[in-house]
Design an enzyme around this catalytic site. Structure first.
Site, PDB file in Angstrom:
ATOM      1  N   ASN A   1       0.828  -1.224   0.000  1.00  0.00           N
ATOM      2  CA  ASN A   1       0.000   0.000   0.000  1.00  0.00           C
ATOM      3  C   ASN A   1       0.858   1.268   0.000  1.00  0.00           C
ATOM      4  O   ASN A   1       0.333   2.372   0.114  1.00  0.00           O
ATOM      5  CB  ASN A   1      -0.968   0.017   1.192  1.00  0.00           C
ATOM      6  CG  ASN A   1      -0.250   0.172   2.523  1.00  0.00           C
ATOM      7  OD1 ASN A   1       0.975   0.157   2.587  1.00  0.00           O
ATOM      8  ND2 ASN A   1      -1.013   0.313   3.593  1.00  0.00           N
TER       9      ASN A   1
ATOM     10  N   GLY B   1       6.684   1.867   2.033  1.00  0.00           N
ATOM     11  CA  GLY B   1       7.410   1.424   0.846  1.00  0.00           C
ATOM     12  C   GLY B   1       7.421   2.520  -0.212  1.00  0.00           C
ATOM     13  O   GLY B   1       6.646   3.475  -0.151  1.00  0.00           O
TER      14      GLY B   1
ATOM     15  N   GLN C   1       3.034  -3.184   9.635  1.00  0.00           N
ATOM     16  CA  GLN C   1       3.295  -1.956  10.365  1.00  0.00           C
ATOM     17  C   GLN C   1       4.507  -2.310  11.230  1.00  0.00           C
ATOM     18  O   GLN C   1       4.417  -3.184  12.090  1.00  0.00           O
ATOM     19  CB  GLN C   1       2.042  -1.659  11.188  1.00  0.00           C
ATOM     20  CG  GLN C   1       1.979  -0.343  11.876  1.00  0.00           C
ATOM     21  CD  GLN C   1       3.070  -0.088  12.894  1.00  0.00           C
ATOM     22  OE1 GLN C   1       3.974   0.714  12.640  1.00  0.00           O
ATOM     23  NE2 GLN C   1       3.027  -0.757  14.010  1.00  0.00           N
TER      24      GLN C   1
ATOM     25  N   TYR D   1       3.449  -5.055  18.715  1.00  0.00           N
ATOM     26  CA  TYR D   1       4.054  -5.480  17.439  1.00  0.00           C
ATOM     27  C   TYR D   1       4.507  -6.938  17.520  1.00  0.00           C
ATOM     28  O   TYR D   1       4.179  -7.758  16.659  1.00  0.00           O
ATOM     29  CB  TYR D   1       5.232  -4.548  17.120  1.00  0.00           C
ATOM     30  CG  TYR D   1       6.154  -5.037  16.025  1.00  0.00           C
ATOM     31  CD1 TYR D   1       5.827  -4.896  14.681  1.00  0.00           C
ATOM     32  CD2 TYR D   1       7.386  -5.645  16.342  1.00  0.00           C
ATOM     33  CE1 TYR D   1       6.693  -5.347  13.680  1.00  0.00           C
ATOM     34  CE2 TYR D   1       8.243  -6.086  15.351  1.00  0.00           C
ATOM     35  CZ  TYR D   1       7.891  -5.941  14.022  1.00  0.00           C
ATOM     36  OH  TYR D   1       8.745  -6.389  13.037  1.00  0.00           O
TER      37      TYR D   1
ATOM     38  N   ASN E   1      17.914  -7.859  13.880  1.00  0.00           N
ATOM     39  CA  ASN E   1      17.866  -6.454  13.447  1.00  0.00           C
ATOM     40  C   ASN E   1      18.511  -6.335  12.077  1.00  0.00           C
ATOM     41  O   ASN E   1      19.724  -6.505  11.944  1.00  0.00           O
ATOM     42  CB  ASN E   1      18.612  -5.564  14.439  1.00  0.00           C
ATOM     43  CG  ASN E   1      17.752  -5.278  15.628  1.00  0.00           C
ATOM     44  OD1 ASN E   1      17.473  -6.182  16.426  1.00  0.00           O
ATOM     45  ND2 ASN E   1      17.265  -4.069  15.731  1.00  0.00           N
TER      46      ASN E   1
ATOM     47  N   ARG F   1      22.209  -5.457  20.093  1.00  0.00           N
ATOM     48  CA  ARG F   1      21.338  -6.027  19.072  1.00  0.00           C
ATOM     49  C   ARG F   1      22.158  -6.984  18.221  1.00  0.00           C
ATOM     50  O   ARG F   1      23.385  -6.919  18.194  1.00  0.00           O
ATOM     51  CB  ARG F   1      20.746  -4.918  18.169  1.00  0.00           C
ATOM     52  CG  ARG F   1      19.841  -3.929  18.892  1.00  0.00           C
ATOM     53  CD  ARG F   1      18.543  -4.566  19.331  1.00  0.00           C
ATOM     54  NE  ARG F   1      17.646  -3.659  20.037  1.00  0.00           N
ATOM     55  CZ  ARG F   1      17.585  -3.533  21.366  1.00  0.00           C
ATOM     56  NH1 ARG F   1      18.387  -4.240  22.139  1.00  0.00           N
ATOM     57  NH2 ARG F   1      16.719  -2.728  21.925  1.00  0.00           N
TER      58      ARG F   1
HETATM   59  N1  LIG Z   1      13.892  -4.408   9.413  1.00  0.00           N
HETATM   60  C1  LIG Z   1      14.032  -5.185  10.473  1.00  0.00           C
HETATM   61  O1  LIG Z   1      14.974  -5.043  11.265  1.00  0.00           O
HETATM   62  C2  LIG Z   1      13.036  -6.294  10.721  1.00  0.00           C
HETATM   63  C3  LIG Z   1      13.250  -7.143  11.809  1.00  0.00           C
HETATM   64  C4  LIG Z   1      12.334  -8.167  12.064  1.00  0.00           C
HETATM   65  C5  LIG Z   1      11.244  -8.334  11.241  1.00  0.00           C
HETATM   66  N2  LIG Z   1      11.044  -7.501  10.193  1.00  0.00           N
HETATM   67  C6  LIG Z   1       9.868  -7.691   9.356  1.00  0.00           C
HETATM   68  O2  LIG Z   1      10.242  -7.720   7.990  1.00  0.00           O
HETATM   69  C7  LIG Z   1       9.171  -7.191   7.192  1.00  0.00           C
HETATM   70  C8  LIG Z   1       9.699  -6.102   6.266  1.00  0.00           C
HETATM   71  O3  LIG Z   1      10.209  -5.034   7.066  1.00  0.00           O
HETATM   72  P1  LIG Z   1      11.051  -3.812   6.474  1.00  0.00           P
HETATM   73  O4  LIG Z   1      12.107  -3.505   7.450  1.00  0.00           O
HETATM   74  O5  LIG Z   1      11.387  -4.102   5.059  1.00  0.00           O
HETATM   75  O6  LIG Z   1       9.989  -2.641   6.564  1.00  0.00           O
HETATM   76  P2  LIG Z   1       9.359  -1.687   5.444  1.00  0.00           P
HETATM   77  O7  LIG Z   1       8.497  -0.708   6.193  1.00  0.00           O
HETATM   78  O8  LIG Z   1      10.422  -1.140   4.570  1.00  0.00           O
HETATM   79  O9  LIG Z   1       8.471  -2.701   4.612  1.00  0.00           O
HETATM   80  C9  LIG Z   1       7.127  -2.971   4.907  1.00  0.00           C
HETATM   81  C10 LIG Z   1       6.341  -2.825   3.626  1.00  0.00           C
HETATM   82  O10 LIG Z   1       4.978  -3.186   3.899  1.00  0.00           O
HETATM   83  C11 LIG Z   1       4.124  -2.203   3.311  1.00  0.00           C
HETATM   84  N3  LIG Z   1       2.895  -2.168   4.114  1.00  0.00           N
HETATM   85  C12 LIG Z   1       2.756  -1.748   5.401  1.00  0.00           C
HETATM   86  N4  LIG Z   1       1.485  -1.868   5.779  1.00  0.00           N
HETATM   87  C13 LIG Z   1       0.799  -2.381   4.723  1.00  0.00           C
HETATM   88  C14 LIG Z   1      -0.560  -2.722   4.501  1.00  0.00           C
HETATM   89  N5  LIG Z   1      -1.468  -2.557   5.457  1.00  0.00           N
HETATM   90  N6  LIG Z   1      -0.913  -3.229   3.295  1.00  0.00           N
HETATM   91  C15 LIG Z   1       0.013  -3.395   2.305  1.00  0.00           C
HETATM   92  N7  LIG Z   1       1.307  -3.070   2.454  1.00  0.00           N
HETATM   93  C16 LIG Z   1       1.688  -2.570   3.654  1.00  0.00           C
HETATM   94  C17 LIG Z   1       4.908  -0.901   3.365  1.00  0.00           C
HETATM   95  O11 LIG Z   1       4.470   0.071   2.434  1.00  0.00           O
HETATM   96  C18 LIG Z   1       6.323  -1.389   3.090  1.00  0.00           C
HETATM   97  O12 LIG Z   1       6.604  -1.402   1.711  1.00  0.00           O
HETATM   98  C19 LIG Z   1       8.111  -6.717   8.167  1.00  0.00           C
HETATM   99  O13 LIG Z   1       7.126  -7.713   8.290  1.00  0.00           O
HETATM  100  C20 LIG Z   1       8.875  -6.567   9.470  1.00  0.00           C
HETATM  101  O14 LIG Z   1       8.028  -6.707  10.593  1.00  0.00           O
HETATM  102  C21 LIG Z   1      11.918  -6.471   9.908  1.00  0.00           C
END
Ligand SMILES: NC(=O)c1ccc[n+]([C@@H]2O[C@H](COP(=O)([O-])OP(=O)(O)OC[C@H]3O[C@@H](n4cnc5c(N)ncnc54)[C@H](O)[C@@H]3O)[C@@H](O)[C@H]2O)c1
Length: 318
Positions: free
Chosen positions: A32, A36, A75, A148, A177, A215
């Site tokens: 959405n 992103g 989120q 979360y 992380n 971390r």
């Molecule tokens: N970055 C980290 O350190 C980390 C650690 C553990 C887990 N994660 C998980 O990895 C995944 C990706 O994280 P990231 O760091 O790339 O974050 P990010 O925010 O860059 O990516 C999340 C994406 O999901 C999209 N999004 C959010 N809500 C949405 C919705 N309701 N409908 C459709 N799209 C939606 C956003 O636009 C974004 O493109 C997530 O599930 C996050 O919880 C990330």
């Protein structure tokens, strides 16, 4: 194979989409664009701008009939999840269930059912809480300390239920992380991205609290590899994706200061309320069953990340 990547315009999801396309898969992205960015999207991916909570995603699932789903849309801001747990749960629990249910319903009629799989981006950084076994293995009792991480654990429970009752093949990757090119430096998560951006733009970074909180930092390329192995290996269940190495925030600050050549001072602000003191994951299960291990040392990963923030060129390459 046809792969659907939710969150494919985000930090990790866009790198994963690039790799899948590079490996010859067809990729469909659902995002959405809340955090992103369009520029992250691989031009060869088919893109649907839609929220994972929207009931209309059923039409996408029916049309695309992907055998593989990588569910990364989320989120990701822990503080927002504390401020508004209902909104967090709507996206991270109900949105995820919407994706899972649609996947299950199309795969019931899928002739390639045996190759279908659901791969979930969970968290290992937050799911164990303040563990007293470091590095923490998957068998350690979960004690999520934020809405979360409660949502991530809830989805793992649903995945296990759908596996037992409906035969869903799934892998949940409990990510530590993650850092690397394209990480959002404006968000709450991602101290590496925040410090890189601030140091390079000559702003003064603020370290939360003493900076001795630790971390487990994993480079995004290693997370992409973990997803690819999750797709290839005939395994089901939960896997930690970490390096088993603890690094404190002061060390990250010093390393990045050296890499960027920044003249900033080491300034500490107030500690974040309830911030976890230590987090570090045991990855032996992923090593044994998926054949995964981190390939990027912290220095190599930080260097690549800083270079990206410095010139943001060579956009698609990590
Ligand atoms: N970055 C980290 O350190 C980390 C650690 C553990 C887990 N994660 C998980 O990895 C995944 C990706 O994280 P990231 O760091 O790339 O974050 P990010 O925010 O860059 O990516 C999340 C994406 O999901 C999209 N999004 C959010 N809500 C949405 C919705 N309701 N409908 C459709 N799209 C939606 C956003 O636009 C974004 O493109 C997530 O599930 C996050 O919880 C990330």
């Amino acid at each position: 194979m046809k792969c659907l990547v939710t969150g494919g315009a985000g930090f990790i999801g866009s790198h994963l989409a690039d790799r899948l396309i590079g490996d010859g898969h067809q990729v469909v992205v659902i995002d959405n664009l809340s955090t992103g960015k369009r520029e992250n999207l691989n031009p060869k991916a088919k893109f649907y701008k839609i929220d994972v909570r929207d009931s209309k995603i059923s039409q996408i699932f029916k049309k695309e009939r992907s055998e593989l789903v990588f569910h990364l849309a989320s989120q990701i801001d822990v503080r927002k999840s504390v401020e508004n747990s209902v909104e967090d749960a709507k996206i991270n629990i109900l949105g995820s269930l919407n994706v899972i249910q649609n996947f299950i319903s199309i795969n019931r009629q899928n002739p390639h059912k045996s190759t279908s799989k659901f791969i979930f981006a969970s968290t290992g950084g937050a799911i164990y809480g303040e563990a007293n076994v470091i590095p923490t293995p998957e068998g350690y009792p979960e004690f999520p300390l934020s809405p979360y991480s409660i949502a991530k654990l809830t989805i793992e429970k649903y995945l296990n239920y759908y596996h037992k009752v409906f035969g869903l093949s799934y892998i949940s990757l409990r990510l530590a992380n993650i850092y690397g090119p394209r990480q959002n430096s404006k968000g709450e998560a991602g101290v590496v991205a925040i410090f890189c951006d601030e140091m390079l733009s000559k702003k003064q970074p603020i370290i939360n609290g003493s900076g001795w909180q630790t971390r487990d930092f994993v480079f995004v390329g290693d997370v992409v590899e973990a997803n690819i192995l999750a797709l290839k290996k005939n395994k089901i269940g939960i896997f930690n994706i970490g390096t088993a190495k603890e690094t404190n925030v002061n060390t990250i600050f010093k390393k990045l200061k050296e890499l960027t050549g920044s003249k900033c001072k080491e300034i500490h602000g107030p500690a974040l309320l309830g911030e976890q003191k230590r987090s570090c994951l045991n990855f032996l299960k992923a090593k044994k069953e998926l054949g995964w291990k981190p390939k990027y040392s912290l220095d190599k990963g930080l260097n690549k990340t800083m270079e990206w923030f410095r010139n943001k060129s060579d956009f698609r390459k990590i």
